[in-house]
Motif scaffolding. Structure first.
Motif, PDB file in Angstrom:
ATOM      1  N   TRP A  99       0.870  -1.179   0.000  1.00 13.35           N
ATOM      2  CA  TRP A  99       0.000   0.000   0.000  1.00 13.35           C
ATOM      3  C   TRP A  99       0.905   1.227   0.000  1.00 13.35           C
ATOM      4  O   TRP A  99       1.722   1.402   0.902  1.00 13.35           O
ATOM      5  CB  TRP A  99      -0.906   0.016   1.227  1.00 13.35           C
ATOM      6  N   VAL A 100       0.759   2.074  -1.004  1.00 18.95           N
ATOM      7  CA  VAL A 100       1.564   3.285  -1.119  1.00 18.95           C
ATOM      8  C   VAL A 100       0.685   4.495  -0.836  1.00 18.95           C
ATOM      9  O   VAL A 100      -0.237   4.790  -1.611  1.00 18.95           O
ATOM     10  CB  VAL A 100       2.195   3.413  -2.516  1.00 18.95           C
ATOM     11  N   ASN A 101       0.939   5.176   0.268  1.00 24.01           N
ATOM     12  CA  ASN A 101       0.241   6.419   0.590  1.00 24.01           C
ATOM     13  C   ASN A 101       0.963   7.582  -0.077  1.00 24.01           C
ATOM     14  O   ASN A 101       2.118   7.860   0.232  1.00 24.01           O
ATOM     15  CB  ASN A 101       0.191   6.636   2.100  1.00 24.01           C
ATOM     16  N   ASN A 102       0.254   8.264  -0.982  1.00 27.01           N
ATOM     17  CA  ASN A 102       0.885   9.331  -1.752  1.00 27.01           C
ATOM     18  C   ASN A 102      -0.023  10.541  -1.962  1.00 27.01           C
ATOM     19  O   ASN A 102       0.461  11.637  -2.224  1.00 27.01           O
ATOM     20  CB  ASN A 102       1.317   8.755  -3.108  1.00 27.01           C
ATOM     21  N   ALA A 103      -1.328  10.365  -1.838  1.00 25.33           N
ATOM     22  CA  ALA A 103      -2.272  11.452  -2.137  1.00 25.33           C
ATOM     23  C   ALA A 103      -2.042  12.647  -1.212  1.00 25.33           C
ATOM     24  O   ALA A 103      -1.742  12.494  -0.031  1.00 25.33           O
ATOM     25  CB  ALA A 103      -3.709  10.954  -1.987  1.00 25.33           C
ATOM     26  N   PHE A 104      -2.198  13.838  -1.768  1.00 24.20           N
ATOM     27  CA  PHE A 104      -2.011  15.040  -0.945  1.00 24.20           C
ATOM     28  C   PHE A 104      -2.758  16.206  -1.574  1.00 24.20           C
ATOM     29  O   PHE A 104      -3.173  16.170  -2.732  1.00 24.20           O
ATOM     30  CB  PHE A 104      -0.526  15.384  -0.817  1.00 24.20           C
TER      31      PHE A 104
ATOM     32  N   THR B 120      -3.852  15.230   3.301  1.00 24.19           N
ATOM     33  CA  THR B 120      -2.426  14.921   3.269  1.00 24.19           C
ATOM     34  C   THR B 120      -1.966  14.132   4.481  1.00 24.19           C
ATOM     35  O   THR B 120      -1.107  13.248   4.353  1.00 24.19           O
ATOM     36  CB  THR B 120      -1.616  16.224   3.156  1.00 24.19           C
ATOM     37  N   TYR B 121      -2.512  14.414   5.645  1.00 17.78           N
ATOM     38  CA  TYR B 121      -2.137  13.654   6.840  1.00 17.78           C
ATOM     39  C   TYR B 121      -3.135  12.552   7.158  1.00 17.78           C
ATOM     40  O   TYR B 121      -2.792  11.364   7.150  1.00 17.78           O
ATOM     41  CB  TYR B 121      -1.975  14.582   8.038  1.00 17.78           C
ATOM     42  N   LEU B 122      -4.400  12.931   7.400  1.00  9.80           N
ATOM     43  CA  LEU B 122      -5.376  11.904   7.770  1.00  9.80           C
ATOM     44  C   LEU B 122      -5.616  10.912   6.638  1.00  9.80           C
ATOM     45  O   LEU B 122      -5.953   9.747   6.885  1.00  9.80           O
ATOM     46  CB  LEU B 122      -6.688  12.567   8.199  1.00  9.80           C
ATOM     47  N   GLY B 123      -5.426  11.332   5.399  1.00  6.49           N
ATOM     48  CA  GLY B 123      -5.525  10.388   4.292  1.00  6.49           C
ATOM     49  C   GLY B 123      -4.507   9.264   4.436  1.00  6.49           C
ATOM     50  O   GLY B 123      -4.798   8.095   4.133  1.00  6.49           O
ATOM     51  N   TYR B 124      -3.301   9.587   4.912  1.00  7.85           N
ATOM     52  CA  TYR B 124      -2.290   8.555   5.170  1.00  7.85           C
ATOM     53  C   TYR B 124      -2.701   7.683   6.349  1.00  7.85           C
ATOM     54  O   TYR B 124      -2.504   6.463   6.336  1.00  7.85           O
ATOM     55  CB  TYR B 124      -0.942   9.214   5.475  1.00  7.85           C
ATOM     56  N   VAL B 125      -3.253   8.311   7.381  1.00  8.98           N
ATOM     57  CA  VAL B 125      -3.701   7.549   8.552  1.00  8.98           C
ATOM     58  C   VAL B 125      -4.802   6.573   8.154  1.00  8.98           C
ATOM     59  O   VAL B 125      -4.764   5.382   8.498  1.00  8.98           O
ATOM     60  CB  VAL B 125      -4.200   8.505   9.650  1.00  8.98           C
ATOM     61  N   PHE B 126      -5.794   7.060   7.407  1.00  6.64           N
ATOM     62  CA  PHE B 126      -6.905   6.202   7.000  1.00  6.64           C
ATOM     63  C   PHE B 126      -6.427   5.104   6.041  1.00  6.64           C
ATOM     64  O   PHE B 126      -6.877   3.959   6.117  1.00  6.64           O
ATOM     65  CB  PHE B 126      -8.001   7.035   6.338  1.00  6.64           C
TER      66      PHE B 126
ATOM     67  N   LYS C 190       3.176  16.796   6.552  1.00  5.64           N
ATOM     68  CA  LYS C 190       4.291  15.878   6.328  1.00  5.64           C
ATOM     69  C   LYS C 190       5.050  15.606   7.631  1.00  5.64           C
ATOM     70  O   LYS C 190       5.500  14.480   7.879  1.00  5.64           O
ATOM     71  CB  LYS C 190       5.245  16.445   5.268  1.00  5.64           C
ATOM     72  N   HIS C 191       5.203  16.624   8.467  1.00  3.95           N
ATOM     73  CA  HIS C 191       5.802  16.394   9.784  1.00  3.95           C
ATOM     74  C   HIS C 191       4.943  15.418  10.596  1.00  3.95           C
ATOM     75  O   HIS C 191       5.477  14.542  11.293  1.00  3.95           O
ATOM     76  CB  HIS C 191       5.927  17.718  10.546  1.00  3.95           C
ATOM     77  N   ALA C 192       3.637  15.565  10.515  1.00  2.57           N
ATOM     78  CA  ALA C 192       2.736  14.679  11.261  1.00  2.57           C
ATOM     79  C   ALA C 192       2.859  13.240  10.769  1.00  2.57           C
ATOM     80  O   ALA C 192       2.841  12.291  11.568  1.00  2.57           O
ATOM     81  CB  ALA C 192       1.294  15.172  11.116  1.00  2.57           C
ATOM     82  N   ILE C 193       2.972  13.060   9.458  1.00  4.63           N
ATOM     83  CA  ILE C 193       3.128  11.717   8.899  1.00  4.63           C
ATOM     84  C   ILE C 193       4.398  11.071   9.435  1.00  4.63           C
ATOM     85  O   ILE C 193       4.413   9.880   9.780  1.00  4.63           O
ATOM     86  CB  ILE C 193       3.158  11.773   7.361  1.00  4.63           C
ATOM     87  N   GLN C 194       5.465  11.851   9.507  1.00  2.00           N
ATOM     88  CA  GLN C 194       6.739  11.330  10.002  1.00  2.00           C
ATOM     89  C   GLN C 194       6.581  10.793  11.423  1.00  2.00           C
ATOM     90  O   GLN C 194       6.998   9.673  11.732  1.00  2.00           O
ATOM     91  CB  GLN C 194       7.796  12.437   9.960  1.00  2.00           C
TER      92      GLN C 194
END
Length: 347
Positions: free
Chosen positions: A94-99, A121-127, A166-170
């Motif tokens: 699964w590649v999270n890339n949408a932003f 950008t952040y919650l989309g990666y979380v979900f 992006k900081h949150a994703i990290q």
């Protein structure tokens, strides 16, 4: 040396999900997976871009599944993941890339706009990660690739919402990685930190700058990012990949002298993120609706910066081949040591 499960994943047709697959890095990544024969689920909102991306995936030798979804909608993301699992039988990668993003000073961004960037950008990666884990954990196998940026470590002016996300994703990814390691899970998560990339986002992003939005040089082609992402998907035990010499230089400089970078970016980054073209800076905008539909066009993977963009990166090659280079250096050192001992023995 790759672990057995990693060899298996890299040696057969994987079931891959790529979010934000209708254009830019996501589009190039989907095609790169397809080129190795993988089955690729393309997740994004825009229909024109998704249809064109599916055609490219099939021409590259892969199998395409198109799923139109807003990554900020948790239930829709769960439903999309289930649709992929039903169609492909499993989810291997699964590649999270949408932003989404906004080019503007912080004080010119409304609360709703900032929230929307954060949700996509952040919650989309979380979900996306949660949906992937739902299918990977029962099988105890799979890799989640978080597509990051040098901006995950180093914020720059005029992109406060994007940098914050992006900081949150990290931080989120590091926390999750620790939990998976604690559980002894064979599900892997890794992050790929990208440099400035020549994508169409600069022609569709919401922009309130005097000039047209552009990436900070040096700029790399999306295929450079795609190669790193595909490699990371097959080598998920490594926690992070840096792509591009500019990414490495930025992250090292920020670790050593962040205050100096604050002042340097305050002087240079405003002009570096916009062209002098006036009157054309406002693209169609994709914050609330996809830029390519219903009456839009397919933007493809590349932006308007082909002439200045690098098609390769020596730093990215080194990053992908670090283990091989280490073995070569070890062998070389052994040979030199053996020769020296032989010379000493002859004295």
């Amino acid at each position: 040396m790759a672990r057995p499960w990693e060899v298996t994943l890299s040696g057969r047709r994987r079931a891959v999900v790529v979010t934000g697959a209708s254009g830019g890095v996501g589009r190039a990544t989907a095609v790169a997976f397809a080129a190795r024969g993988d089955r690729v689920a393309l997740l994004a909102r825009g229909r024109e871009g998704l249809a064109a991306a599916a055609d490219e995936v099939q021409r590259a030798g892969g199998e395409a599944l198109v799923v139109s979804v807003d990554m900020a909608d948790a239930k829709a993301v769960d439903d999309a993941a289930q649709r992929v699992a039903d169609a492909f039988g499993r989810i291997d990668v699964w590649v999270n890339n949408a932003f989404a993003g906004i080019y503007a000073p912080f004080t010119e961004i409304t609360p709703d706009e900032f929230r929307r960037v954060t949700e996509v950008t952040y919650l989309g990666y979380v979900f996306g990660t949660r949906a992937a884990l739902h299918h990977m954990l029962p099988r105890d196998r799979g890799t989640i690739v978080q597509v990051g940026s040098a901006l995950a470590y180093r914020g720059i002016p005029l992109q406060s919402a994007y940098c914050g996300a992006k900081h949150a994703i990290q931080g989120f990814n590091e926390s999750l990685r620790c939990e998976l390691l604690r559980e002894g899970s064979r599900v892997r998560t890794t992050m790929v930190q990208l440099p400035a990339v020549n994508t169409p986002q600069f022609d569709w992003v919401l922009n309130r700058l005097p000039g047209r939005a552009r990436p900070v040089a040096p700029v790399y082609q999306p295929e450079v990012a795609a190669r790193a992402i595909v490699h990371a998907a097959g080598h998920g035990r490594r926690r992070e990949y840096w792509v591009g010499g500019s990414t490495a230089a930025t992250l090292i400089a920020n670790a050593v002298a962040p205050g100096f970078l604050d002042r340097y970016l305050a002087r240079t980054a405003f002009e570096a993120q916009q062209d002098e073209d006036e009157g054309e800076q406002a693209g169609p905008g994709n914050l609330w609706t996809p830029a390519d539909g219903p009456h839009g066009r397919d933007f493809g993977a590349h932006g308007r910066f082909d002439e200045e963009s690098h098609a390769g990166s020596s730093q990215e090659w080194v990053s992908r081949n670090r283990a091989r280079m280490g073995r070569a250096l070890t062998v070389g050192a052994g040979v030199l040591a053996a020769r020296r001992l032989t010379r000493l023995a002859r004295r």
